[in-house]
Design a protein around this motif. Structure first.
Motif, PDB file in Angstrom:
ATOM      1  N   MET A 261       0.824  -1.205   0.000  1.00  0.00           N
ATOM      2  CA  MET A 261       0.000   0.000   0.000  1.00  0.00           C
ATOM      3  C   MET A 261       0.864   1.263   0.000  1.00  0.00           C
ATOM      4  O   MET A 261       0.506   2.265  -0.619  1.00  0.00           O
ATOM      5  N   ILE A 262       2.002   1.210   0.716  1.00  0.00           N
ATOM      6  CA  ILE A 262       2.900   2.381   0.713  1.00  0.00           C
ATOM      7  C   ILE A 262       3.396   2.632  -0.713  1.00  0.00           C
ATOM      8  O   ILE A 262       3.365   3.753  -1.210  1.00  0.00           O
ATOM      9  N   GLN A 284     -12.824   9.976   2.048  1.00  0.00           N
ATOM     10  CA  GLN A 284     -13.025   9.263   0.777  1.00  0.00           C
ATOM     11  C   GLN A 284     -11.700   8.761   0.209  1.00  0.00           C
ATOM     12  O   GLN A 284     -11.626   7.657  -0.330  1.00  0.00           O
ATOM     13  N   ILE A 285     -10.658   9.590   0.341  1.00  0.00           N
ATOM     14  CA  ILE A 285      -9.344   9.162  -0.157  1.00  0.00           C
ATOM     15  C   ILE A 285      -8.829   7.988   0.686  1.00  0.00           C
ATOM     16  O   ILE A 285      -8.359   6.980   0.155  1.00  0.00           O
ATOM     17  N   ALA A 286      -8.973   8.118   2.011  1.00  0.00           N
ATOM     18  CA  ALA A 286      -8.531   7.024   2.892  1.00  0.00           C
ATOM     19  C   ALA A 286      -9.316   5.751   2.589  1.00  0.00           C
ATOM     20  O   ALA A 286      -8.767   4.647   2.626  1.00  0.00           O
ATOM     21  N   GLU A 292      -8.603  -0.979  -0.752  1.00  0.00           N
ATOM     22  CA  GLU A 292      -7.663  -1.844  -1.478  1.00  0.00           C
ATOM     23  C   GLU A 292      -7.081  -2.908  -0.554  1.00  0.00           C
ATOM     24  O   GLU A 292      -7.009  -4.084  -0.895  1.00  0.00           O
ATOM     25  N   SER A 293      -6.656  -2.457   0.633  1.00  0.00           N
ATOM     26  CA  SER A 293      -6.041  -3.421   1.551  1.00  0.00           C
ATOM     27  C   SER A 293      -7.086  -4.413   2.051  1.00  0.00           C
ATOM     28  O   SER A 293      -6.774  -5.584   2.269  1.00  0.00           O
ATOM     29  N   ALA A 294      -8.323  -3.937   2.220  1.00  0.00           N
ATOM     30  CA  ALA A 294      -9.380  -4.850   2.682  1.00  0.00           C
ATOM     31  C   ALA A 294      -9.645  -5.921   1.621  1.00  0.00           C
ATOM     32  O   ALA A 294      -9.836  -7.095   1.954  1.00  0.00           O
ATOM     33  N   VAL A 295      -9.634  -5.510   0.360  1.00  0.00           N
ATOM     34  CA  VAL A 295      -9.851  -6.488  -0.729  1.00  0.00           C
ATOM     35  C   VAL A 295      -8.723  -7.518  -0.720  1.00  0.00           C
ATOM     36  O   VAL A 295      -8.953  -8.730  -0.808  1.00  0.00           O
ATOM     37  N   ALA A 349      -2.650  -0.786   6.221  1.00  0.00           N
ATOM     38  CA  ALA A 349      -2.926   0.329   5.289  1.00  0.00           C
ATOM     39  C   ALA A 349      -3.112   1.658   6.015  1.00  0.00           C
ATOM     40  O   ALA A 349      -3.303   2.683   5.367  1.00  0.00           O
ATOM     41  N   LEU A 350      -3.043   1.638   7.336  1.00  0.00           N
ATOM     42  CA  LEU A 350      -3.306   2.886   8.071  1.00  0.00           C
ATOM     43  C   LEU A 350      -2.275   3.966   7.747  1.00  0.00           C
ATOM     44  O   LEU A 350      -2.633   5.121   7.488  1.00  0.00           O
TER      45      LEU A 350
END
Lengths: 368, 236
Positions: A261-262, A284-286, A292-295, A349-350
């Motif tokens: 994600m980074i 919304q951006i977060a 993505e990371s959840a998927v 992803a935080l």
């Protein structure tokens, strides 16, 4: 549209997404496999102890049942209590042979339900305990000791004659040696037994029985099966180890997601700036980054469950592990593993999400 | 949130910058040096001047993407500062067109254009109607499902124009919108930009090198070395 953005970004970096997904999948598979195997092992060990009984009596405050010493006199007296329908003293020991350093040994009486319930592949239950050097082997033990009915097998410092071979569903028993209790006491230099497994005439008497044990033998304790499984320190250690190993695997998977994600955020700073200029809020951006990371986490968890299940069935099919692997997957365990994977993915992803919301559109778009 | 008090005569002033200074790199690069500027509702204003004179910076300040070091910028009578909800401002009051279209290449034309509506939570049916209207007017109606990579430079810039106007902003900021196009395409895109802005009653503030294009606007403001050097009279 969110999903479109999410899947577009994942597809754009297919290899990176796949590696990240594979990291989560392998972590989940490892956790599922380790925890299921250990829980199965605990269940099997618990099954050895209870073997159809309701209560286990053993020495209070011992960390390991192999060190428990229940006096012979206590076993005899408890067996005679009116509320007790059946009492089996069992002595646990560990012996070794030339190729197998650890073989579980059960010192039992001929009336013990283990042998009565087992499938006799060779020999007869009536032959057990007739002579002091006779043993009955579990089927797998017979295989790795290359023993058959009537053969002499070296176990530990003694030579024993095989008078029976039994098949049981329990891996420990199937790979174990059954000795007459008296012979095992001599063999292991103990006078009593490790535990007494108790079946009562009425389940309503459980509380009264426990109280009676507490009064008559303050150094002994009687626990129900489930209670024992919950409190036995060895089981707790095993469970903690399983979850710790699985947790470390998931943590590594989480680091993989964080890395992906980074990289994903760093390579599309400009795109994030475009979203911001078009009115996307920080949330919304977060959400696109966390989405993505959840998927990845959900897909990884699903793949991990499939891999883990396949691995368990594969392990179960290995002859040497017969009876040791319990493939009964628990829905709660699967749910926990999936939820942990999801949490791991989101945690990973935080930081990238935090970085993404700090992107200043004017800086990202200034240099075209 | 503070406001400028417009007198009745100034009612139609929608963009106002007062004594605006802006520098970068801890003050070592001074870009705007006390800019005073205003634009009236519905005007098409060209910001002309050489590269580095501060045109883009002024656009960014008016669009709320950056903040001045000194001075203040007000849009629709409200000063842009940290108290203002900039997300709502970007969603509903401002539309941007950049020199390099700044579209998301892996999305289709339709998906790119719907981004502002999605961000603002516009009813998808309404958003789609608006998109159809804009693509019809820009000649892109047959390209809705095409990815950005498949579009020509002119089509990309027209797509960017559609996206900028999706949420019916009152102000359109265009930063060298024809700068990356050939002369012929640039003329087509510029005409479209001007016509759409006028048709929608939008205030257009456009940074450009091209004096010929600038002169087609209602007003030309020349910038030089961070200052409004020679404000031109309103042409129409």
């Amino acid at each position: 549209m969110y999903l479109r953005l999410i899947f577009t970004n994942l597809r754009r970096h297919r290899i990176r997404s796949f590696i990240s997904l594979a990291g989560i999948a392998l972590s989940v598979a490892a956790m599922l496999t380790v925890v299921t195997i250990l829980q199965g092992a605990i269940g099997m060990f618990s099954g050895i102890l209870s073997s159809g009984a309701e209560l286990i009596v053993f020495e209070r405050n011992v960390s390991d049942l192999f060190f428990s010493d229940v006096p012979k006199s206590a076993a005899a007296q408890i067996a005679g209590w009116p509320v007790v329908a059946h009492a089996d003293p069992v002595l646990f020991g560990v012996v070794s042979s030339s190729d197998h350093p650890i073989i579980t040994c059960f010192g039992i009486t001929p009336e013990d339900s283990r042998l009565l319930k087992a499938t006799w592949v060779a020999g007869n239950v009536a032959d057990f305990g007739q002579h002091k050097d006779d043993v009955v082997l579990g089927q797998r033990a017979a295989e790795f000791l290359s023993a058959s009915l009537g053969t002499q097998v070296p176990i530990g410092h003694g030579i024993f004659r095989v008078v029976g071979i039994v098949k049981t569903a329990n891996g420990f028993e199937d790979g174990g040696v059954f000795m007459p209790l008296a012979e095992s006491q001599t063999f292991f230099h103990k006078e009593g037994s490790s535990v007494i497994t108790i079946r009562l005439r009425s389940k309503d008497e459980i509380a009264a029985f426990k109280q009676q044990v507490r009064v008559a033998y303050p150094n002994l304790i009687a626990l129900e099966d489930a209670e024992f499984s919950r409190t036995y320190s060895q089981f707790k250690i095993l469970k903690a180890t399983a979850w710790a190993v699985g947790g470390c695997g998931l943590a590594l998977g989480g680091l993989g997601v964080a890395n992906t994600m980074i990289m994903s955020v760093f390579t599309r700073i400009r795109e994030i700036a475009i979203l911001r200029v078009n009115g996307f809020s920080n949330m919304q951006i977060a959400a696109t980054i966390l989405g993505e990371s959840a998927v990845i986490a959900i897909a990884g968890a699903a793949a991990g469950l499939a891999i883990g299940t396949a691995a368990l069935y594969g392990l179960k099919a290995v002859p040497a592990l017969h009876g040791y692997v319990d493939v009964s997957l628990q829905p709660l365990l699967m749910l926990i593993v999936v939820v942990l994977a999801l949490i791991t993915g989101v945690l990973g992803a935080l930081y990238p999400a935090g970085y993404a919301v700090r992107v200043r559109a004017v800086e990202a778009l200034r240099f075209e | 949130m503070s406001s400028f008090s417009n007198s009745p005569a100034e009612k139609r002033v929608v963009i106002r910058a007062e004594g605006v200074w802006k520098s970068y790199d801890a003050g070592s690069i001074s870009v705007l040096k006390g800019v005073d500027f205003e634009a009236q509702a519905g005007q098409a204003v060209a910001l002309a001047g050489p590269s580095g004179c501060g045109k883009s910076t002024l656009l960014h300040l008016v669009g709320g993407l950056d903040t001045p070091d000194h001075g203040r910028v007000a849009v629709n009578g409200v000063v842009l500062n940290r108290h203002r909800d900039m997300v709502q401002f970007l969603r509903h009051e401002i539309g941007f067109v950049f020199q390099l279209h700044n579209l998301i290449p892996d999305l289709t034309l339709e998906e790119n254009c719907l981004l502002p509506a999605q961000a603002a939570g516009v009813d998808p049916r309404v958003a789609r109607e608006r998109l159809n209207e804009l693509t019809l007017r820009t000649g892109l109606q047959g390209r809705l499902k095409h990815r950005i990579q498949k579009l020509s430079g002119g089509e990309r810039q027209r797509t960017a124009l559609c996206r900028a106007l999706m949420n019916r902003p009152r102000i359109l900021l265009a930063d060298e919108p024809t700068g990356s196009l050939d002369e012929q395409t640039a003329a087509i895109v510029f005409d479209l930009l001007l016509n759409l802005a006028r048709g929608e009653g939008v205030t257009l503030l456009m940074a450009t090198h091209d004096l010929a294009l600038a002169r087609a606007c209602d007003r030309v403001v020349t910038m030089h070395d961070g200052r409004i050097h020679e404000p031109q009279p309103v042409l129409s």
